[in-house]
Design an enzyme around this catalytic site. Structure first.
Site, short mmCIF file in Angstrom:
data_model
loop_
_atom_site.label_atom_id
_atom_site.label_comp_id
_atom_site.label_asym_id
_atom_site.label_seq_id
_atom_site.Cartn_x
_atom_site.Cartn_y
_atom_site.Cartn_z
N GLY A 101 23.50 33.79 36.04
CA GLY A 101 23.53 32.72 35.04
C GLY A 101 24.28 33.09 33.78
O GLY A 101 24.01 32.57 32.70
N ALA A 102 25.23 34.03 33.89
CA ALA A 102 25.93 34.53 32.70
C ALA A 102 27.36 34.04 32.63
O ALA A 102 28.11 34.43 31.75
CB ALA A 102 25.89 36.06 32.68
N GLY A 103 27.79 33.20 33.58
CA GLY A 103 29.16 32.70 33.57
C GLY A 103 30.16 33.68 34.17
O GLY A 103 31.36 33.53 34.00
N LEU A 104 29.64 34.70 34.88
CA LEU A 104 30.52 35.74 35.41
C LEU A 104 30.70 35.65 36.92
O LEU A 104 31.12 36.61 37.58
CB LEU A 104 29.98 37.13 35.02
CG LEU A 104 29.81 37.35 33.51
CD1 LEU A 104 29.23 38.74 33.23
CD2 LEU A 104 31.14 37.18 32.77
N GLY A 105 30.40 34.49 37.48
CA GLY A 105 30.71 34.24 38.89
C GLY A 105 29.80 34.96 39.86
O GLY A 105 30.21 35.26 40.99
N SER A 106 28.55 35.23 39.45
CA SER A 106 27.67 35.99 40.35
C SER A 106 27.43 35.21 41.64
O SER A 106 27.49 35.79 42.73
CB SER A 106 26.37 36.36 39.64
OG SER A 106 25.33 35.55 40.03
N SER A 107 27.19 33.91 41.57
CA SER A 107 26.86 33.19 42.81
C SER A 107 28.06 33.17 43.76
O SER A 107 27.92 33.44 44.95
CB SER A 107 26.27 31.80 42.53
OG SER A 107 27.27 30.83 42.46
N ALA A 108 29.26 32.91 43.25
CA ALA A 108 30.43 32.87 44.15
C ALA A 108 30.69 34.23 44.75
O ALA A 108 31.05 34.34 45.93
CB ALA A 108 31.66 32.37 43.40
N ASP A 150 35.81 29.93 41.23
CA ASP A 150 34.99 31.15 41.33
C ASP A 150 35.13 31.77 42.72
O ASP A 150 35.27 32.99 42.86
CB ASP A 150 33.51 30.83 41.06
CG ASP A 150 33.25 30.45 39.62
OD1 ASP A 150 34.21 30.18 38.88
OD2 ASP A 150 32.06 30.42 39.23
C1 MEV Z 1 32.34 27.86 36.27
O1 MEV Z 1 32.67 29.22 36.48
C2 MEV Z 1 33.50 27.12 35.76
C3 MEV Z 1 33.34 25.59 35.58
O2 MEV Z 1 34.64 25.13 35.28
C4 MEV Z 1 32.79 24.91 36.81
C5 MEV Z 1 33.76 24.91 37.99
O3 MEV Z 1 34.93 25.22 37.85
O4 MEV Z 1 33.30 24.53 39.10
C6 MEV Z 1 32.43 25.27 34.40
#
Ligand code: MEV
Length: 319
Positions: A101-108, A150
């Protein structure tokens, strides 16, 4: 046992606007996720995650799939089993260095590693494009209309200028490039932030459209500046990008504070990265100044860490 690993990512410019067809400049980072998969005789999918605990899923979708957590991973494994027409099951172990949940692409990064290791365990001969598609089964469960950025960077590594549905364009970056990250400590859901922007597109069409145009131009110019190693320009463009993202409503007081502190510490530029609302900022610094900027971020209440841009995308092996 079949193993695959894949990197996390940092978006330098183009989050949110990429959902609407604009370009996105993204780099793979030196933090990775690892999936280890074995075929088991029982017709179940057993997932054991270092961060999210363990759960057993049926090979047919059912009530155990409700909610978030490990269900997106189960849906990838299920699609792989269907593709192989297999009657047995899979045991999947996951370890990840990437904060959730930090915006660093952990789930992908987890989903790409899982898609690859499952397909190898089941002897599916998948192309990189097929693996991206398989991982996206899980991404679509986890997020609202994911753009695919991601998954693609986790697969390919390095840096790319990604455009939804467009051809993949490699982006050049200075060798050994480092990024200073600052975590705000508040996790957030990508789907909620994407919905917030979709709501703005309805309620304030002109502001939305202006922000999209601004971010799109910033991304293209940043990609050119990065290719020329003109880091001062990259930094100024990051700051502009942060302001445009604030107008979209996806920054927060703590993210603004961390960006401001990084700049006070002489970073060349800084911005929120990923979906925003919480999660992390990314800053770039003159070479060797990473620790100074980290201290400023810490002083503003963030948790700093330094990563490198990583050329390595997905990697697979077996033992
Ligand atoms: C998420 O890493 C980036 C967003 O642009 C969502 C997406 O691209 O699917 C917020």
């Amino acid at each position: 046992m079949y193993h695959s690993s894949a990197p996390g990512k940092v978006i330098l410019s183009g989050e949110h606007s990429v959902v609407y067809g604009h370009p996105c400049l993204v780099t793979a980072i030196s933090l990775r996720s690892l999936a280890s998969v074995e075929v088991i005789p029982e017709g179940i999918i057993e997932i054991i995650s270092d961060k999210l605990g363990s759960q057993i899923f049926n090979t047919v979708e059912g009530p155990s799939d409700e909610g978030q957590g490990l269900a997106p991973i189960a849906s990838v494994a299920r699609s792989a089993l269907e593709g192989a027409d297999a009657k047995n099951g899979l045991r999947i172990r996951i370890e990840s260095e990437i904060p959730l949940g930090a915006g660093l692409g952990s789930s992908a990064s987890v989903l790409v590693a899982v898609a690859s290791a499952c397909s190898n365990a089941l002897s599916l001969k998948l192309t990189p494009g097929d693996i991206a598609e398989l991982a996206s089964v899980g991404e679509r469960r986890a997020h609202l209309k994911p753009s695919g950025v991601d998954v693609n960077i986790a697969l390919r590594g390095g840096a790319i200028l990604f455009r939804r549905g467009g051809p993949l364009e490699r982006a050049e970056y200075p060798k050994g490039m480092k990024l200073v990250l600052g975590s705000s400590g508040s996790p957030r859901r990508t789907a909620d932030m994407v919905k917030r922007v979709a709501d703005l597109a309805e309620s304030s069409r002109d502001l939305f459209s202006l922000s999209m145009r601004a971010i799109s131009g910033i991304t293209t110019r940043m990609s050119a500046a990065l290719a020329e190693s003109d880091m001062a320009s990259v930094g100024s463009l990051m700051l502009l990008n942060h302001l445009a993202l604030s107008l979209l409503g996806v920054s927060s007081e703590s993210l603004d504070k961390l960006v401001n502190s990084a700049i006070s510490g002489n970073a060349l530029g800084a911005k929120l990265t990923g979906a925003g609302g919480g999660g992390c900022i990314v800053a770039i610094t003159p070479p060797g100044d990473e620790q100074d900027v980290s201290q400023w971020i810490e002083g503003a209440g963030g948790v700093p860490f330094v990563v490198s841009v990583s050329a390595e995308g997905m990697r697979s092996w077996s033992d």
